[in-house]
Design a protein around this motif. Structure first.
Motif, PDB file in Angstrom:
ATOM      1  N   GLY A 122       0.856  -1.175   0.000  1.00 19.74           N
ATOM      2  CA  GLY A 122       0.000   0.000   0.000  1.00 19.74           C
ATOM      3  C   GLY A 122       0.893   1.225   0.000  1.00 19.74           C
ATOM      4  N   ILE A 123       1.355   1.578   1.204  1.00 21.12           N
ATOM      5  CA  ILE A 123       2.257   2.723   1.335  1.00 21.12           C
ATOM      6  C   ILE A 123       3.667   2.363   0.869  1.00 21.12           C
ATOM      7  CG2 ILE A 123       3.310   4.294   3.011  1.00 21.12           C
ATOM      8  CD1 ILE A 123       0.769   4.038   4.687  1.00 21.12           C
ATOM      9  N   THR A 124       4.062   1.125   1.064  1.00 26.37           N
ATOM     10  CA  THR A 124       5.420   0.699   0.694  1.00 26.37           C
ATOM     11  C   THR A 124       5.716   0.989  -0.779  1.00 26.37           C
ATOM     12  OG1 THR A 124       5.455  -1.048   2.357  1.00 26.37           O
ATOM     13  CG2 THR A 124       6.944  -1.294   0.494  1.00 26.37           C
ATOM     14  N   ASP A 125       6.883   1.530  -1.048  1.00 28.16           N
ATOM     15  CA  ASP A 125       7.350   1.759  -2.421  1.00 28.16           C
ATOM     16  C   ASP A 125       8.003   0.470  -2.910  1.00 28.16           C
ATOM     17  OD1 ASP A 125       8.518   2.478  -4.777  1.00 28.16           O
ATOM     18  OD2 ASP A 125       9.566   4.236  -3.993  1.00 28.16           O
ATOM     19  N   LEU A 126       7.343  -0.227  -3.830  1.00 26.13           N
ATOM     20  CA  LEU A 126       7.859  -1.507  -4.297  1.00 26.13           C
ATOM     21  C   LEU A 126       9.170  -1.360  -5.065  1.00 26.13           C
ATOM     22  CD1 LEU A 126       4.611  -3.388  -5.365  1.00 26.13           C
ATOM     23  CD2 LEU A 126       6.044  -3.789  -3.358  1.00 26.13           C
ATOM     24  N   ALA A 127       9.395  -0.216  -5.643  1.00 28.65           N
ATOM     25  CA  ALA A 127      10.678  -0.004  -6.314  1.00 28.65           C
ATOM     26  C   ALA A 127      11.814  -0.056  -5.299  1.00 28.65           C
ATOM     27  CB  ALA A 127      10.673   1.333  -7.050  1.00 28.65           C
ATOM     28  N   GLU A 128      11.610   0.584  -4.156  1.00 33.19           N
ATOM     29  CA  GLU A 128      12.620   0.535  -3.093  1.00 33.19           C
ATOM     30  C   GLU A 128      12.784  -0.895  -2.587  1.00 33.19           C
ATOM     31  OE1 GLU A 128      13.236   1.982   1.524  1.00 33.19           O
ATOM     32  OE2 GLU A 128      12.041   3.243   0.184  1.00 33.19           O
TER      33      GLU A 128
ATOM     34  N   GLU B  70       4.746  -0.943  -8.658  1.00 27.46           N
ATOM     35  CA  GLU B  70       5.066  -2.293  -9.121  1.00 27.46           C
ATOM     36  C   GLU B  70       5.733  -2.293 -10.507  1.00 27.46           C
ATOM     37  OE1 GLU B  70       1.518  -4.708 -10.617  1.00 27.46           O
ATOM     38  OE2 GLU B  70       0.571  -3.326  -9.200  1.00 27.46           O
ATOM     39  N   GLY B  71       5.371  -1.342 -11.368  1.00 25.48           N
ATOM     40  CA  GLY B  71       5.984  -1.302 -12.688  1.00 25.48           C
ATOM     41  C   GLY B  71       7.478  -1.044 -12.613  1.00 25.48           C
ATOM     42  N   GLU B  72       7.866  -0.049 -11.825  1.00 25.70           N
ATOM     43  CA  GLU B  72       9.286   0.268 -11.665  1.00 25.70           C
ATOM     44  C   GLU B  72      10.014  -0.883 -10.974  1.00 25.70           C
ATOM     45  OE1 GLU B  72      12.126   3.774  -9.721  1.00 25.70           O
ATOM     46  OE2 GLU B  72       9.933   3.967  -9.682  1.00 25.70           O
ATOM     47  N   ALA B  73       9.331  -1.520 -10.003  1.00 20.19           N
ATOM     48  CA  ALA B  73       9.933  -2.653  -9.301  1.00 20.19           C
ATOM     49  C   ALA B  73      10.235  -3.794 -10.266  1.00 20.19           C
ATOM     50  CB  ALA B  73       9.004  -3.128  -8.190  1.00 20.19           C
ATOM     51  N   ALA B  74       9.272  -4.088 -11.141  1.00 21.58           N
ATOM     52  CA  ALA B  74       9.477  -5.161 -12.121  1.00 21.58           C
ATOM     53  C   ALA B  74      10.674  -4.863 -13.001  1.00 21.58           C
ATOM     54  CB  ALA B  74       8.212  -5.348 -12.949  1.00 21.58           C
ATOM     55  N   ALA B  75      10.836  -3.584 -13.378  1.00 20.37           N
ATOM     56  CA  ALA B  75      11.960  -3.207 -14.222  1.00 20.37           C
ATOM     57  C   ALA B  75      13.293  -3.403 -13.496  1.00 20.37           C
ATOM     58  CB  ALA B  75      11.803  -1.747 -14.668  1.00 20.37           C
ATOM     59  N   ILE B  76      13.322  -3.071 -12.203  1.00 19.67           N
ATOM     60  CA  ILE B  76      14.551  -3.243 -11.409  1.00 19.67           C
ATOM     61  C   ILE B  76      14.916  -4.721 -11.316  1.00 19.67           C
ATOM     62  CG2 ILE B  76      15.500  -3.058  -9.068  1.00 19.67           C
ATOM     63  CD1 ILE B  76      13.884  -0.420  -8.805  1.00 19.67           C
ATOM     64  N   LEU B  77      13.928  -5.557 -11.058  1.00 23.86           N
ATOM     65  CA  LEU B  77      14.192  -6.987 -10.931  1.00 23.86           C
ATOM     66  C   LEU B  77      14.624  -7.593 -12.262  1.00 23.86           C
ATOM     67  CD1 LEU B  77      11.221  -8.044  -8.608  1.00 23.86           C
ATOM     68  CD2 LEU B  77      13.594  -7.622  -7.954  1.00 23.86           C
ATOM     69  N   ALA B  78      13.936  -7.193 -13.315  1.00 20.69           N
ATOM     70  CA  ALA B  78      14.268  -7.738 -14.631  1.00 20.69           C
ATOM     71  C   ALA B  78      15.664  -7.324 -15.062  1.00 20.69           C
ATOM     72  CB  ALA B  78      13.234  -7.279 -15.658  1.00 20.69           C
TER      73      ALA B  78
END
Length: 384
Positions: free
Chosen positions: A311-317, A345-353
């Protein structure tokens, strides 16, 4: 958190509740009690029904205690190793009652149970004699409800049970307890009473305002490893099955338990429960590293499932911290399935990929669970 009987009785005795004399023995050469026999030797394990499982034994002499401790310490009861026993002075000639106080969350009240037939059959034949009621969460209200349930008992017995209700009701509130069960509650012919056994469940979340209890748990960390870990690290990580095959990196207690249920329903064996509390990580991968190190040391983990609903958590971080943690624990050689849904979540997916790590990204929960199970089973086949 369920306290072991010895610790529960030490807590109660320290607050003035009468209990049988007893000492803790953690080895066969532990100092023997200085009070006279006969004794009752009780395995200290975190569940009820010890008597029927062979975890409570009588001992008539002090000389026989070391041999009996040798039989009991190290044995397994319902999958739990016996690390210690309480040696207690036997109580004779007393009437046995049952008294239970527990939080009833749906009505924000205290459920009160009383029975004039305490002992091992309380959940069987003795259940027919149970009397039940509810009270407000307050020492006086609980005491009044116990007195009401005891009002038709003989005078001497009624006085003792009422006194017990007053003392235990006060402690139930003072200790922030979720359950305080005394079975048996002994009432002697002279009208005195004592807690023959004690099941005490404390609220982990209340420990910050219970410094004495927190200190006890830290001092007895070998007996309360999960709670001691939470006190030291600030989050929950509980090994459910040392031979489990799927490690879980999750947040949110309810969601994590639901995920465990789903895995078990699919015939999988989750290694752990985890509520890593992403909001408290504050840019530091230390919690993730600690969890991954525990999984790297587990002998049978075949896959890891990361499931974070933010929710509040920044998934990219979070994704950045996950990459750092995985790089810090190169011993992790099993497939890692990652599901990150929510804020960023979009930015997070990019970081993981772009991390170069062999991660399996899946946004659908059912598909992520199925993939983790499939990878686990594939790993088990490859290892055989």
């Amino acid at each position: 958190m369920l306290m072991l009987e010895h610790d529960a009785k030490e807590i109660l005795a320290g607050k003035g509740v009468p209990v049988p004399l007893g000492v803790l023995a953690e080895s066969t050469d532990a100092p023997l009690p200085d009070f006279p026999p006969p004794f009752v030797v009780k395995a200290q394990v975190p569940f009820g029904g010890r008597g029927k499982a062979g975890g409570i034994r009588s001992c008539g002499t002090r000389a026989a205690l070391p041999a009996l401790l040798g039989e009991m310490i190290g044995m397994a009861l319902k999958g739990h190793p016996v690390q210690a026993c309480r040696i207690e002075q036997a109580v004779a000639g007393a009437q046995e009652f049952y008294l239970s106080l527990s939080v009833h969350a749906p009505t924000a009240s205290v459920a009160v149970l009383l029975s004039p037939e305490g002992g091992v059959e309380i959940e069987g034949e003795g259940s027919a004699a149970l009397r039940s009621g509810r009270s407000r969460l307050g020492a006086d209200a609980i005491a009044a409800e116990v007195a009401r349930l005891a009002e038709d008992l003989p005078e001497t017995v009624r006085s003792a049970v009422t006194a017990a209700g007053k003392a235990l009701g006060g402690l139930f509130v003072e200790l922030d307890a979720l359950l305080l069960e005394i079975n048996p509650l002994f009432v002697r012919p002279d009208g005195t009473w004592l807690a023959g056994d004690a099941k005490l469940i404390l609220d982990d979340n209340a420990l910050p305002r219970q410094p004495e209890l927190a200190a006890l748990l830290r001092a007895r960390a070998n007996a309360y490893a999960d709670t001691a870990f939470k006190l030291a690290q600030g989050f929950d990580f509980v090994v459910l099955d040392p031979d489990g095959e799927i490690g879980l990196v999750t947040t949110g207690a309810g969601l994590s338990m639901k995920l465990i249920d789903e895995l078990i329903g699919l015939g999988a064996r989750p290694f752990n429960f985890c509520d890593i509390r992403t909001g408290q990580m504050r840019g530091d991968p230390a919690r993730l590293i600690l969890v991954l190190q525990a999984m790297a040391a587990a002998p049978h983990i075949r896959s890891i499932l990361v499931n974070i609903f933010a929710g509040i958590t920044d998934l990219a971080e979070f994704a950045d911290l996950l990459v750092k943690a995985l790089l810090a624990v190169p011993e992790i050689k099993v497939p890692v399935v990652v599901r990150l849904v929510g804020n960023g979540e979009g930015e997070a997916a990019a970081i993981l990929a772009g991390s170069g790590l062999p991660l399996r990204l899946e946004s659908d929960l059912d598909a992520a669970v199925a993939l983790a199970v499939a990878e686990s089973r594939k790993g088990a086949r490859d290892a055989s």
